[in-house]
Design an enzyme around this catalytic site. Structure first.
Site, PDB file in Angstrom:
ATOM      1  N   ASP A 188       0.852  -1.188   0.000  1.00 63.43           N
ATOM      2  CA  ASP A 188       0.000   0.000   0.000  1.00 63.43           C
ATOM      3  C   ASP A 188       0.894   1.247   0.000  1.00 63.43           C
ATOM      4  OD1 ASP A 188      -2.142   1.746   0.237  1.00 63.43           O
ATOM      5  OD2 ASP A 188      -2.435   1.401   2.361  1.00 63.43           O
ATOM      6  N   LYS A 229      -1.396  -2.054  -4.643  1.00 63.93           N
ATOM      7  CA  LYS A 229      -2.305  -0.948  -4.978  1.00 63.93           C
ATOM      8  C   LYS A 229      -1.644  -0.011  -5.979  1.00 63.93           C
ATOM      9  CE  LYS A 229      -5.172  -0.763  -0.850  1.00 63.93           C
ATOM     10  NZ  LYS A 229      -5.603   0.024   0.311  1.00 63.93           N
ATOM     11  N   VAL A 281      -9.645  -3.129   0.822  1.00 66.84           N
ATOM     12  CA  VAL A 281     -10.099  -4.495   0.558  1.00 66.84           C
ATOM     13  C   VAL A 281      -9.907  -5.370   1.792  1.00 66.84           C
ATOM     14  CG1 VAL A 281      -9.667  -4.344  -1.916  1.00 66.84           C
ATOM     15  CG2 VAL A 281      -7.851  -5.142  -0.407  1.00 66.84           C
ATOM     16  N   ARG A 319     -10.712 -11.451   8.064  1.00 65.18           N
ATOM     17  CA  ARG A 319      -9.544 -12.196   7.560  1.00 65.18           C
ATOM     18  C   ARG A 319      -9.945 -13.563   7.036  1.00 65.18           C
ATOM     19  NH1 ARG A 319      -4.933  -9.389   9.213  1.00 65.18           N
ATOM     20  NH2 ARG A 319      -4.980  -8.502  11.305  1.00 65.18           N
TER      21      ARG A 319
HETATM   22  P1  IMP Z   1       1.708  -0.304   3.938  1.00 68.24           P
HETATM   23  O1  IMP Z   1       0.835   0.895   3.906  1.00 68.24           O
HETATM   24  O2  IMP Z   1       2.243  -0.637   2.568  1.00 68.24           O
HETATM   25  O3  IMP Z   1       2.802  -0.150   4.964  1.00 68.24           O
HETATM   26  O4  IMP Z   1       0.819  -1.519   4.383  1.00 68.24           O
HETATM   27  C1  IMP Z   1       0.687  -1.815   5.759  1.00 68.24           C
HETATM   28  C2  IMP Z   1      -0.381  -2.786   6.041  1.00 68.24           C
HETATM   29  O5  IMP Z   1      -1.619  -2.085   5.955  1.00 68.24           O
HETATM   30  C3  IMP Z   1      -0.555  -3.965   5.126  1.00 68.24           C
HETATM   31  O6  IMP Z   1       0.327  -5.033   5.407  1.00 68.24           O
HETATM   32  C4  IMP Z   1      -1.980  -4.340   5.464  1.00 68.24           C
HETATM   33  O7  IMP Z   1      -2.011  -5.127   6.637  1.00 68.24           O
HETATM   34  C5  IMP Z   1      -2.622  -2.987   5.723  1.00 68.24           C
HETATM   35  N1  IMP Z   1      -3.411  -2.548   4.567  1.00 68.24           N
HETATM   36  C6  IMP Z   1      -3.084  -1.664   3.601  1.00 68.24           C
HETATM   37  N2  IMP Z   1      -4.071  -1.537   2.703  1.00 68.24           N
HETATM   38  C7  IMP Z   1      -5.060  -2.372   3.125  1.00 68.24           C
HETATM   39  C8  IMP Z   1      -6.364  -2.714   2.621  1.00 68.24           C
HETATM   40  O8  IMP Z   1      -6.852  -2.233   1.582  1.00 68.24           O
HETATM   41  N3  IMP Z   1      -7.071  -3.617   3.357  1.00 68.24           N
HETATM   42  C9  IMP Z   1      -6.598  -4.196   4.479  1.00 68.24           C
HETATM   43  N4  IMP Z   1      -5.386  -3.936   4.976  1.00 68.24           N
HETATM   44  C10 IMP Z   1      -4.632  -3.013   4.302  1.00 68.24           C
HETATM   45 MG    MG Z   2      -3.984  -5.102   8.722  1.00 72.35          MG
END
Ligand code: IMP
Ligand code: MG
Length: 180
Positions: free
Chosen positions: A101, A130, A152, A164
């Site tokens: 993300d 994403k 999502v 989950r």
């Molecule tokens: P980051 O923002 O790339 O550091 O992602 C961190 C964490 O946020 C991911 O490992 C997911 O657990 C959670 N996350 C980010 N986007 C989503 C989403 O659309 N749904 C559920 N969890 C998300």
């Molecule tokens: Mg999470």
């Protein structure tokens, strides 16, 4: 099958299984003959890891690392870890996570693995990526599906600890956010 809480399904069980077959073939070809440790970032990658591992017909070790990210209002995110790293010297590390993300989590994990684990190489496999501008630009060598910048859930991904266990991946019904 109905999935309460989902506005719509993006990837059903058959689509996920077919994509995992493809990802596993690429991963197997790259790591065949190399000492491999798969490092799953929990909790989100639990189901992805379980289904992917069973498609890798090569010797490997499995380890996990708990990671949580907290979004700051101004800066990107602070990542905290639960547990330490396994020994990775002399081994190739493949990090698994549910979704790329903002990039903050995987950036921090990769830096920790390189600094503390000293592996021969590091690659990353994510189930979802994403389409967006990331706070921390990050390249994942393996990505299951590209998705729009929507929230999502399912197949390991949660909203506030829930959903989950859904066998599919879908967009959360906006009415469920903040309640339900
Ligand atoms: P980051 O923002 O790339 O550091 O992602 C961190 C964490 O946020 C991911 O490992 C997911 O657990 C959670 N996350 C980010 N986007 C989503 C989403 O659309 N749904 C559920 N969890 C998300
Ligand atoms: Mg999470």
């Amino acid at each position: 099958m109905r999935h309460p809480g989902l506005q719509r399904v993006l990837f059903d069980e058959a689509a996920i299984a077919a994509r995992l077959d493809e990802m596993a073939a690429g991963i197997t070809a790259f790591y065949d003959g190399k000492p491999l440790t798969v490092l799953a970032i929990l909790n989100g990658s639990l189901i992805f890891a379980a289904d992917l591992l069973r498609r890798l017909p090569i010797p490997l070790r499995f380890e996990s690392l708990g990671a949580a990210s907290y979004r700051g209002a101004v800066s990107g995110g602070t990542v905290t870890f639960k547990g330490g790293l396994p020994p990775l010297a002399g081994r190739h590390a493949l990090i698994l996570d549910d979704i790329l993300d903002t990039g903050c989590t995987l950036h921090a994990v990769r830096r920790k693995v390189l600094a503390e684990g000293g592996p021969l190489s590091v690659r990353t496999a994510v189930l979802l990526r994403k389409r967006k501008t990331r706070i921390e630009p990050f390249h994942a060598e393996y990505a299951g599906f590209e998705i729009d910048d929507e929230f999502v859930v399912g197949y390991g991904l949660d909203y506030d600890g829930r959903y989950r266990n859904l066998p599919v991946i879908g967009v959360l019904d906006p009415a469920r956010r903040g309640g339900g």
